[in-house]
Enzyme design. Structure first.
Site, PDB file in Angstrom:
ATOM      1  N   ASP A  18      -1.614   6.784   6.155  1.00 13.63           N
ATOM      2  CA  ASP A  18      -2.732   5.913   5.774  1.00 13.63           C
ATOM      3  C   ASP A  18      -3.024   5.033   6.986  1.00 13.63           C
ATOM      4  O   ASP A  18      -2.192   4.219   7.389  1.00 13.63           O
ATOM      5  CB  ASP A  18      -2.297   5.067   4.569  1.00 13.63           C
ATOM      6  CG  ASP A  18      -3.336   4.004   4.169  1.00 13.63           C
ATOM      7  OD1 ASP A  18      -4.357   3.868   4.832  1.00 13.63           O
ATOM      8  OD2 ASP A  18      -3.053   3.298   3.163  1.00 13.63           O
ATOM      9  N   TRP A  21       0.837  -1.211   0.000  1.00 14.53           N
ATOM     10  CA  TRP A  21       0.000   0.000   0.000  1.00 14.53           C
ATOM     11  C   TRP A  21       0.858   1.241   0.000  1.00 14.53           C
ATOM     12  O   TRP A  21       0.551   2.223  -0.680  1.00 14.53           O
ATOM     13  CB  TRP A  21      -0.971  -0.020   1.178  1.00 14.53           C
ATOM     14  CG  TRP A  21      -1.985  -1.115   1.072  1.00 14.53           C
ATOM     15  CD1 TRP A  21      -2.196  -2.125   1.966  1.00 14.53           C
ATOM     16  CD2 TRP A  21      -2.916  -1.340  -0.003  1.00 14.53           C
ATOM     17  NE1 TRP A  21      -3.200  -2.944   1.518  1.00 14.53           N
ATOM     18  CE2 TRP A  21      -3.654  -2.489   0.316  1.00 14.53           C
ATOM     19  CE3 TRP A  21      -3.194  -0.669  -1.192  1.00 14.53           C
ATOM     20  CZ2 TRP A  21      -4.661  -2.997  -0.506  1.00 14.53           C
ATOM     21  CZ3 TRP A  21      -4.190  -1.171  -2.018  1.00 14.53           C
ATOM     22  CH2 TRP A  21      -4.909  -2.320  -1.679  1.00 14.53           C
ATOM     23  N   LYS A  32     -12.137  -1.948   6.912  1.00 13.99           N
ATOM     24  CA  LYS A  32     -11.382  -2.782   7.844  1.00 13.99           C
ATOM     25  C   LYS A  32     -11.996  -2.694   9.248  1.00 13.99           C
ATOM     26  O   LYS A  32     -12.328  -3.690   9.841  1.00 13.99           O
ATOM     27  CB  LYS A  32      -9.906  -2.370   7.874  1.00 13.99           C
ATOM     28  CG  LYS A  32      -9.266  -2.089   6.501  1.00 13.99           C
ATOM     29  CD  LYS A  32      -9.165  -3.297   5.594  1.00 13.99           C
ATOM     30  CE  LYS A  32      -8.891  -3.039   4.123  1.00 13.99           C
ATOM     31  NZ  LYS A  32      -7.726  -2.335   3.706  1.00 13.99           N
TER      32      LYS A  32
HETATM   33  C1  PLP Z   1      -7.239  -1.875   2.247  1.00 12.43           C
HETATM   34  C2  PLP Z   1      -6.204  -0.834   2.243  1.00 12.43           C
HETATM   35  C3  PLP Z   1      -6.086   0.147   1.221  1.00 12.43           C
HETATM   36  C4  PLP Z   1      -6.912   0.142  -0.039  1.00 12.43           C
HETATM   37  O1  PLP Z   1      -8.199   0.391   0.122  1.00 12.43           O
HETATM   38  P1  PLP Z   1      -9.217   0.406  -1.103  1.00 12.43           P
HETATM   39  O2  PLP Z   1     -10.464   0.855  -0.443  1.00 12.43           O
HETATM   40  O3  PLP Z   1      -9.292  -0.978  -1.672  1.00 12.43           O
HETATM   41  O4  PLP Z   1      -8.706   1.394  -2.110  1.00 12.43           O
HETATM   42  C5  PLP Z   1      -5.139   1.123   1.365  1.00 12.43           C
HETATM   43  N1  PLP Z   1      -4.311   1.148   2.418  1.00 12.43           N
HETATM   44  C6  PLP Z   1      -4.354   0.219   3.392  1.00 12.43           C
HETATM   45  C7  PLP Z   1      -3.414   0.279   4.526  1.00 12.43           C
HETATM   46  C8  PLP Z   1      -5.299  -0.800   3.330  1.00 12.43           C
HETATM   47  O5  PLP Z   1      -5.340  -1.738   4.303  1.00 12.43           O
END
Ligand code: PLP
Length: 360
Positions: free
Chosen positions: A172, A102, A196
């Protein structure tokens, strides 16, 4: 109905009481005669839903008034572009700590809009640790330093933040949001996708220091302009109304069970149970540096591909689903987000113990 323990990395489990509340209100919200799904986003009922959600998120995360909070769309991935478009605005430079896929994707996306530099990386050991950084690793004229706080795929987490001096830190927090207390004032901007720990996929929360906003690049699409979204209080266009409503129910659930500290205690207890088992097992082992372990995503392997396969099949047959690891790590991964009850982790550990005895 037999609900399984779902160890998916995302979308993932939601608290049962939240699903039941949403079910009870599905056909009629309050006395409105309509579902939240059918409601005008400009109605006074919806206004209250979204305002309460924001207020509860602010309360749970202790977000100061000089930060904007808004709900937006496009998943975490859209933020990989929105961050540079909005924030690479002084010297068109940003430094990234590359700790997994990511972070790497965010870094690559930023390179489309300016001078993005990988200031540190843990690619040399398949992202199994968090690289240590010093202030001098970052360019003094970088507009921001970017980290992915919890690495969903690899199961590592920044347990200590990098020292970036005066350079704003951007994170993030998609896969660790609301899992433990976080000092928001240490960050210029935070964002997290919902699927999540917070709500169904389709909504993202952005928390931004107000003085970071208002300087987006001219080419920034209107929908990705943070200042426009923040000033419109998440209602610039039709927001993902229902997802925000579910997020609001999850925030209420967190408050009911005792707030972020109670959630954190639960998460530590769950993770300890699983990590202690991994550390004592002769068959299963964790894949990352102990000091950098995630509370949310726990990858583990056996030394046989055949045993891994057997484990994944048999665990699923026993109501423990989605334990297959990401293809870049192999083996297994248990994602134990906020909504995974302690009993779910206990059932997993008991199953692993039985499996080890039967297969060695
Ligand atoms: C799941 C995730 C993403 C991506 O999310 P999307 O909604 O599929 O774009 C980005 N960063 C982290 C840390 C993630 O766990």
């Amino acid at each position: 109905m037999a609900r399984v323990y779902n160890f998916s990395a995302g979308p993932s489990m939601l608290p049962l009481s939240v699903l039941k509340k949403a079910q009870a209100e599905l056909l009629e919200y309050g006395t409105t005669g309509q579902s939240v799904m059918e409601m005008s986003h400009r109605s006074k009922e919806y206004q209250q839903i979204i305002e309460t959600a924001e207020a509860d998120l602010r309360e749970i995360m202790n977000i100061p008034d000089d930060y904007d909070v808004f709900f937006t769309q496009g998943g975490g991935f859209t933020q990989f572009a929105a961050v540079p478009l909005n924030l690479m605005n002084k010297n068109n430079k940003a430094d990234y700590v590359v700790t997994g896929q990511w972070a790497k994707k965010a870094f690559e996306e930023a390179g489309k809009y300016g001078d993005a530099k990988a200031a540190a990386s843990s690619a040399d050991k398949n992202f199994s640790y968090i690289p240590k950084t010093k202030r001098s690793d970052f360019r003094t004229d970088a507009d921001y330093v970017y980290i992915c706080m919890n690495n969903t795929i690899y199961g590592t987490k920044f347990n200590e933040l990098p020292d970036t001096g005066d350079i704003p830190l951007v994170a993030d927090i998609s896969s660790c949001m609301l899992s433990e207390p976080l000092d928001v004032t240490k960050f210029g901007l935070l964002f997290g996708g919902a699927q999540k720990n917070v709500a169904p996929a389709g909504v993202v929360m952005v928390i931004a220091k107000k003085d970071m906003l208002g300087n987006a690049m001219d080419i920034t699409p209107t929908m990705l302009n943070y200042k426009i979204q923040a000033d419109a209080k998440s209602l610039f266009n039709t927001p993902p109304c229902y997802n925000i409503y579910v997020a609001g129910l999850v925030f209420k659930w967190i408050k009911e069970i005792g707030g972020i500290n109670a959630v954190y205690e639960n998460n530590k207890r769950k993770a300890k149970l699983l990590y202690d088992f991994l550390d004592s097992s002769k068959m299963f082992k964790g894949t990352v540096e102990k000091a950098d372990r995630s509370l949310m995503n726990v990858p583990f392997v056996t030394d046989s591909e055949e045993l891994n396969k057997k484990f994944i099949a048999e665990s699923a047959a026993n109501g423990l689903v989605n334990l297959k690891g990401h293809r870049t790590v192999g083996g297994m991964r248990a994602s134990i987000y906020n909504a995974m009850p302690y009993e779910g982790v206990k059932a997993l550990v008991e199953f692993m113990d039985r499996f080890e005895k039967e297969n060695s």
